[in-house]
Design a protein around this motif. Structure first.
Motif, PDB file in Angstrom:
ATOM      1  N   VAL A 224      47.349  45.508  44.915  1.00  7.05           N
ATOM      2  CA  VAL A 224      46.680  45.598  43.615  1.00  7.05           C
ATOM      3  C   VAL A 224      45.473  44.668  43.668  1.00  7.05           C
ATOM      4  CG1 VAL A 224      46.881  45.272  41.131  1.00  7.05           C
ATOM      5  CG2 VAL A 224      48.858  46.074  42.440  1.00  7.05           C
ATOM      6  N   PHE A 225      44.299  45.193  43.327  1.00  7.15           N
ATOM      7  CA  PHE A 225      43.071  44.407  43.417  1.00  7.15           C
ATOM      8  C   PHE A 225      42.711  43.847  42.045  1.00  7.15           C
ATOM      9  CE2 PHE A 225      43.089  47.223  46.993  1.00  7.15           C
ATOM     10  CZ  PHE A 225      42.587  46.459  48.028  1.00  7.15           C
ATOM     11  N   ILE A 226      42.327  42.577  42.028  1.00  2.00           N
ATOM     12  CA  ILE A 226      41.920  41.902  40.795  1.00  2.00           C
ATOM     13  C   ILE A 226      40.482  41.433  40.986  1.00  2.00           C
ATOM     14  CG2 ILE A 226      42.358  39.999  39.216  1.00  2.00           C
ATOM     15  CD1 ILE A 226      45.272  40.081  40.045  1.00  2.00           C
ATOM     16  N   GLU A 227      39.567  42.083  40.287  1.00  2.00           N
ATOM     17  CA  GLU A 227      38.143  41.761  40.417  1.00  2.00           C
ATOM     18  C   GLU A 227      37.693  40.907  39.238  1.00  2.00           C
ATOM     19  OE1 GLU A 227      33.826  43.933  41.259  1.00  2.00           O
ATOM     20  OE2 GLU A 227      35.574  45.151  40.688  1.00  2.00           O
ATOM     21  N   SER A 228      37.077  39.784  39.563  1.00  2.00           N
ATOM     22  CA  SER A 228      36.552  38.881  38.545  1.00  2.00           C
ATOM     23  C   SER A 228      35.037  38.984  38.518  1.00  2.00           C
ATOM     24  CB  SER A 228      36.977  37.438  38.823  1.00  2.00           C
ATOM     25  OG  SER A 228      36.476  36.562  37.835  1.00  2.00           O
ATOM     26  N   ILE A 229      34.497  39.449  37.385  1.00  5.39           N
ATOM     27  CA  ILE A 229      33.058  39.610  37.201  1.00  5.39           C
ATOM     28  C   ILE A 229      32.601  38.621  36.140  1.00  5.39           C
ATOM     29  CG2 ILE A 229      31.224  41.197  36.496  1.00  5.39           C
ATOM     30  CD1 ILE A 229      33.032  43.493  37.441  1.00  5.39           C
ATOM     31  N   CYS A 230      31.599  37.846  36.458  1.00  2.00           N
ATOM     32  CA  CYS A 230      31.106  36.836  35.517  1.00  2.00           C
ATOM     33  C   CYS A 230      29.588  36.841  35.517  1.00  2.00           C
ATOM     34  CB  CYS A 230      31.627  35.452  35.895  1.00  2.00           C
ATOM     35  SG  CYS A 230      31.119  34.154  34.749  1.00  2.00           S
ATOM     36  N   ASP A 231      28.994  37.055  34.332  1.00  2.00           N
ATOM     37  CA  ASP A 231      27.542  36.995  34.195  1.00  2.00           C
ATOM     38  C   ASP A 231      27.124  36.063  33.062  1.00  2.00           C
ATOM     39  OD1 ASP A 231      28.333  38.426  31.999  1.00  2.00           O
ATOM     40  OD2 ASP A 231      27.367  40.303  32.592  1.00  2.00           O
ATOM     41  N   ASN A 232      28.065  35.239  32.602  1.00  2.00           N
ATOM     42  CA  ASN A 232      27.769  34.260  31.557  1.00  2.00           C
ATOM     43  C   ASN A 232      27.121  33.037  32.194  1.00  2.00           C
ATOM     44  OD1 ASN A 232      28.045  32.011  29.734  1.00  2.00           O
ATOM     45  ND2 ASN A 232      29.489  33.223  28.545  1.00  2.00           N
ATOM     46  N   TYR A 286      43.851  48.623  40.250  1.00  2.00           N
ATOM     47  CA  TYR A 286      43.014  47.437  40.105  1.00  2.00           C
ATOM     48  C   TYR A 286      42.986  46.964  38.660  1.00  2.00           C
ATOM     49  CZ  TYR A 286      39.144  50.283  38.203  1.00  2.00           C
ATOM     50  OH  TYR A 286      38.369  51.108  37.429  1.00  2.00           O
ATOM     51  N   ILE A 287      42.611  45.694  38.521  1.00  2.00           N
ATOM     52  CA  ILE A 287      42.393  45.055  37.219  1.00  2.00           C
ATOM     53  C   ILE A 287      41.045  44.354  37.290  1.00  2.00           C
ATOM     54  CG2 ILE A 287      43.247  43.378  35.543  1.00  2.00           C
ATOM     55  CD1 ILE A 287      46.031  43.711  36.864  1.00  2.00           C
ATOM     56  N   LYS A 288      40.176  44.643  36.327  1.00  2.00           N
ATOM     57  CA  LYS A 288      38.871  43.985  36.276  1.00  2.00           C
ATOM     58  C   LYS A 288      38.820  43.033  35.099  1.00  2.00           C
ATOM     59  CE  LYS A 288      35.593  47.196  38.446  1.00  2.00           C
ATOM     60  NZ  LYS A 288      34.301  47.900  38.266  1.00  2.00           N
ATOM     61  N   LEU A 289      38.379  41.813  35.359  1.00  2.00           N
ATOM     62  CA  LEU A 289      38.206  40.825  34.299  1.00  2.00           C
ATOM     63  C   LEU A 289      36.729  40.478  34.181  1.00  2.00           C
ATOM     64  CD1 LEU A 289      41.142  40.150  35.735  1.00  2.00           C
ATOM     65  CD2 LEU A 289      41.058  38.215  34.188  1.00  2.00           C
ATOM     66  N   PHE A 290      36.214  40.516  32.966  1.00  2.00           N
ATOM     67  CA  PHE A 290      34.828  40.173  32.709  1.00  2.00           C
ATOM     68  C   PHE A 290      34.778  38.841  31.963  1.00  2.00           C
ATOM     69  CE2 PHE A 290      35.064  44.694  33.226  1.00  2.00           C
ATOM     70  CZ  PHE A 290      33.906  45.062  33.892  1.00  2.00           C
ATOM     71  N   ASN A 291      34.120  37.869  32.587  1.00  2.00           N
ATOM     72  CA  ASN A 291      33.946  36.533  31.994  1.00  2.00           C
ATOM     73  C   ASN A 291      35.277  35.916  31.566  1.00  2.00           C
ATOM     74  OD1 ASN A 291      31.082  36.504  32.266  1.00  2.00           O
ATOM     75  ND2 ASN A 291      30.924  37.828  30.467  1.00  2.00           N
ATOM     76  N   VAL A 296      38.882  43.282  29.716  1.00  2.00           N
ATOM     77  CA  VAL A 296      39.801  43.566  30.816  1.00  2.00           C
ATOM     78  C   VAL A 296      39.939  45.080  30.957  1.00  2.00           C
ATOM     79  CG1 VAL A 296      42.139  43.294  31.725  1.00  2.00           C
ATOM     80  CG2 VAL A 296      41.085  41.428  30.447  1.00  2.00           C
ATOM     81  N   VAL A 297      39.851  45.578  32.194  1.00  2.00           N
ATOM     82  CA  VAL A 297      40.023  46.997  32.494  1.00  2.00           C
ATOM     83  C   VAL A 297      41.154  47.132  33.504  1.00  2.00           C
ATOM     84  CG1 VAL A 297      38.969  49.077  33.468  1.00  2.00           C
ATOM     85  CG2 VAL A 297      37.597  47.534  32.046  1.00  2.00           C
TER      86      VAL A 297
END
Length: 598
Positions: A224-232, A286-291, A296-297
């Motif tokens: 299971v992939f956990i992607e952390s995206i941060c643009d703050n 997968y799980i995507k986390l934004f900031n 969360v997706v």
């Protein structure tokens, strides 16, 4: 032993090697003792303490709500020579009754982090490890950066991460694959549900495809992939500062270290491919986390354990706040149905002053949201009385933040706004009623004044909620029996508890173990994680021990023995490097406190 060769092709580059040395070393570290072929698993249920085999690292699973196995010899003299082979086979056949999590018991999960450097991946990893270990799942982290540094590549400059550096590219792929193999091998040594966390960038589709293909060779391993995206910008700036303290940059000039790190990030950005729904034919989990908490997706996240992980990640954040743990005030007797003692009243007064001071400090520091307060407590009369005394003391001292919660009769008025907005509280995730809420979603109130006395109540007021989830460990047939009496008149019960205080369950209707208390506190943990305001928790000792262990990462076996005297408040401040703990004694402790063993 199967030798695995992993080949990667990138721009005509072919990388292949055999990881025999790594696998051999890991076998020595992780291999679990083998069960004799003359033994079989017999029926067990989640209602008995954990007796499952040891994990690969030589420790028992922490909780009782995973698969519990007893092992007995298949051979029996009662069978006799006349017993048929089929009947002996049926008697010796392994049977299992799964605990909470069901068929997740037959799977092992590898969480693979994805994202650019300084996007909060390691922070998320630490939170996941803490939550899963506290919930009873064996967890181990495999960090590619730490492995690289252990292989003698600490302090590598930004040039090491450039694609044009072919030799470095080969080494990076090799280190990543070595780390992946360590994680997979550890999973293969586990006998029950478990989680390996592969902490690396994994920023390309090619790398993620290699991971999925490799997992297919091992039965029961789910990637299971956990992607952390941060643009703050503010969050990124804080993350960059934290990176300057690791082994790659701690000895460098801060200005040069920062520039080198930003150049490393730009090198990763050139080859970064975010996870898409079409990856692996749309079948990638997968799980995507934004900031970290903003959005969360989740995609193809099925099964009990993976769903729990997704639910947990959808509630975390990185906002600063405080969590205050306190036991109820001292009463004339142990049942809390009597009047509070003089020491108990004094403690409530001191606690009110302490909370007012801390909230003022937070407001002055610019943390307005953190200064807001939520109160959580059990349904014991002692909890409500303690809360009433704290509110009364705050009002008497002139603290206007508390004043609208007290009516003309001097009883506390808890804010009943549960809309989720303003000062309300919204337990939206668990089903209604699981947190002690009534049909209308209102918390049961110990006392309240008339509606006419709450005219000054506004959306800015803090809410208070009582729930049976925060009640003391239930001692079943031994409720109301003193510990001296149990030790003196029921030595067999006393001795059994002393042998395994974590899993010992008191006999009788409703009897609980510490593992049971941990299980029922999971919704409370989610609520504490999602709250951006500060929280005061009023509870008994066993609950306080379990909550403290979660935030501090204390060993599970130590939970029943943690010492917390009465009339002391514990302030917990979760952060990127762990949880800061401050213990503040506010009044003289009880001389008759018999709390070491609930």
């Amino acid at each position: 032993m199967v030798l695995l060769a992993i080949a990667g092709v990138a721009g005509g580059l072919s990388v292949g090697w055999v990881v025999r040395g790594i696998i051999d070393r890991q076998k020595e570290r992780y291999n679990a003792p083998q069960t004799s072929s003359s033994q079989a698993v017999v029926v067990a249920t989640a209602a008995v303490p954990d007796a499952s085999p040891k994990n690969g690292n030589g420790t028992k699973p922490a909780q009782s709500f995973h698969t519990v196995e007893s092992r007995v010899s298949v051979a029996s003299s009662a069978t006799g020579a006349g017993g048929s082979r089929s009947s002996r086979s049926r008697r010796g056949r392994a049977k299992r009754v799964y605990g909470l999590g069901g068929y997740s018991q037959s799977s092992r999960v590898m969480l693979c982090m994805v994202g650019l450097p300084a996007r909060g991946k390691s922070y998320i990893v630490k939170m996941l490890q803490r939550y899963l270990q506290w919930s009873g799942f064996p967890v181990r982290i495999f960090n590619a950066g730490n492995l690289r540094r252990a292989e003698g590549l600490a302090g590598a400059s930004a040039d090491f991460f450039q694609d044009k550096n072919k030799e470095a590219s080969v080494m990076r792929e090799k280190v990543a694959s070595m780390c992946m193999e360590e994680a997979i091998h550890w999973l293969e040594t586990q006998t029950n549900v478990c989680v390996a966390i592969f902490d690396a960038t994994n920023t390309t589709r090619k790398r993620r495809t290699v991971i999925v293909d490799r997992c297919r060779y091992s039965c029961g391993i789910i990637p299971v992939f956990i992607e952390s995206i941060c643009d703050n910008p503010a969050v990124l700036e804080e993350n960059y500062k934290l990176k300057m303290g690791n082994d790659d940059y701690s000895k460098m000039d801060p200005v040069k270290a920062r520039e080198d790190f930003l150049e490393r990030v730009r090198a990763y950005e050139k080859r970064y491919e975010t996870i898409g729904d079409d990856e692996l034919g749309g079948q990638m989990a997968y799980i995507k986390l934004f900031n970290v908490g903003q959005k969360v997706v989740m995609h193809h996240c099925s099964g009990y354990l993976v769903s729990q992980i997704g639910f947990y990640l959808s509630n975390i954040h990185i906002q600063p706040r405080s969590i205050w743990l306190t036991r109820h005030a001292e009463f004339e007797d142990d049942t809390c149905h009597s009047d509070p003692t003089g020491r108990g009243r004094k403690y409530c007064t001191e606690l009110a002053h302490f909370l007012s001071q801390r909230r003022t400090e937070m407001s002055q520091a610019g943390n307005g949201e953190c200064a807001e307060l939520l109160v959580l407590m059990g349904t014991s009369p002692g909890h409500a009385t303690t809360f009433d005394l704290v509110v009364a003391a705050a009002v008497k001292s002139g603290d206007r933040a508390w004043s609208c919660h007290v009516g003309a009769n001097g009883c506390s008025l808890m804010n009943r706004q549960l809309s989720g907005g303003g000062g309300g509280i919204d337990f939206a995730s668990p089903p209604r009623g699981s947190l002690g809420l009534g049909d209308e979603g209102l918390p049961p109130l110990a006392r309240s004044s008339s509606a006419s006395s709450c005219e000054s109540t506004t959306a800015q007021d803090f809410p208070a909620m009582s729930t049976s989830l925060l009640n003391e460990l239930d001692r079943g047939d031994y409720n109301g029996v003193s510990y001296d009496c149990i030790q003196r008149e029921h030595p067999e019960i006393w001795n059994e508890r002393q042998r395994d205080a974590l899993h010992f369950r008191y006999p009788g209707v409703g009897g609980e173990s510490y593992a049971d208390v941990i299980g029922r506190l999971r919704p409370i943990i989610i609520e504490l994680e999602r709250q951006r305001r500060s929280v005061l928790v009023i509870s008994h000792l066993a609950v306080q021990r379990c909550l403290y262990a979660y935030f501090t990462g204390a060993a599970m076996e130590e939970i029943p023995h943690l010492e917390f005297p009465m009339h002391e408040v514990i302030e917990l401040q979760p952060g990127p490097f762990g949880c800061k703990v401050t213990r503040v004694p506010l009044a003289e402790g009880s001389q008759t406190d018999r709390s070491p063993v609930p």
